[in-house]
Write an enzyme that holds these catalytic residues in place. Structure first.
Site: not given
Ligand code: GRF
Length: 216
Positions: A89, A108, A172
């Site tokens: 981050m 992302h 995913a």
């Protein structure tokens, strides 16, 4: 054949790190995680690395340049060939990004270039898109930009809130990141400008519609 030596940079939970650890547990997987670096000592991902007996270190975040220098030393000492940002981050020092250009990837949770930066799932819901997803891309100096290796599409459901959508995208991510790193390790990726071409990679043929044409 020797496996690709991957260094993973994290800041927190480390579920993507775990997906990579799990993939690499198969000796046939062409990459191994050789070191994990966190900019936060309390990152849960460090315990995941410890449990998998992977070298790990918290590098004190004493400023952008100092962190980059320390991380760079640790990565080189571990013989890292590819850096994978996984929930890291902090904005990286430009010199560090340039030094690892084409050898550093990020994941992302949106279909970039849509919704870069913080809270991409919230941004997706606010924009009313019917699909979001996740993206693995090579890292460039500007946050969440760089040639795209692979993307996974996740439909937005009417009942989604930020957490629900994030959880579905995260599932995913856990498929996409090990797959993208496998493509890199197998030397299937060729970067040309902003595009990445995948040797042996084929696009799925069907368009997805959301809502589906199958109405109830
Ligand atoms: C993931 O959604 C990743 O795409 C984003 O930050 C989150 C990190 O989750 N960059 P975790 O630490 O891998 O569980």
């Amino acid at each position: 054949m020797a496996r690709l030596r991957v260094g993973v940079l994290i800041s927190g939970r480390g579920s993507n790190l775990q997906a990579l650890i799990d993939a690499a547990a198969d000796p046939a997987y062409p990459a191994e995680i050789v070191t994990v670096i966190s900019n936060r000592a309390e990152a849960r991902g460090l315990a995941r690395a410890a449990a998998a007996r992977i070298a790990h270190v918290a590098v004190a975040d004493t400023g952008r340049a100092a962190f980059a220098a320390a991380a760079d030393r640790a990565l080189r000492a571990a013989g890292v060939e590819l850096v994978a940002l996984a929930g890291f981050m902090r904005i990286l020092d430009t010199g560090f990004v340039e030094a690892w250009a084409d050898r550093m990837v990020n994941i992302h949770p949106s279909l970039l270039p849509a919704f870069p930066g913080l809270h991409p799932q919230r941004q997706a819901l606010a924009a009313g898109v019917k699909f979001s997803g996740c993206t693995v891309h090579f890292v460039r100096a500007e946050v969440d930009t760089g040639p795209i290796v692979a993307q996974a599409v996740v439909p937005v459901e009417d009942g989604d809130d930020e957490d629900r959508l994030a959880a579905r995208i995260l599932a995913a991510e856990h498929r996409l990141y090990p797959f993208a790193i496998r493509l890199y390790a197998e030397k299937r990726l060729r970067i040309e400008g902003e595009r990445v071409f995948v040797t042996g990679g084929a696009a799925p043929q069907l368009a997805l519609l959301n809502p589906s044409e199958e109405l109830t």
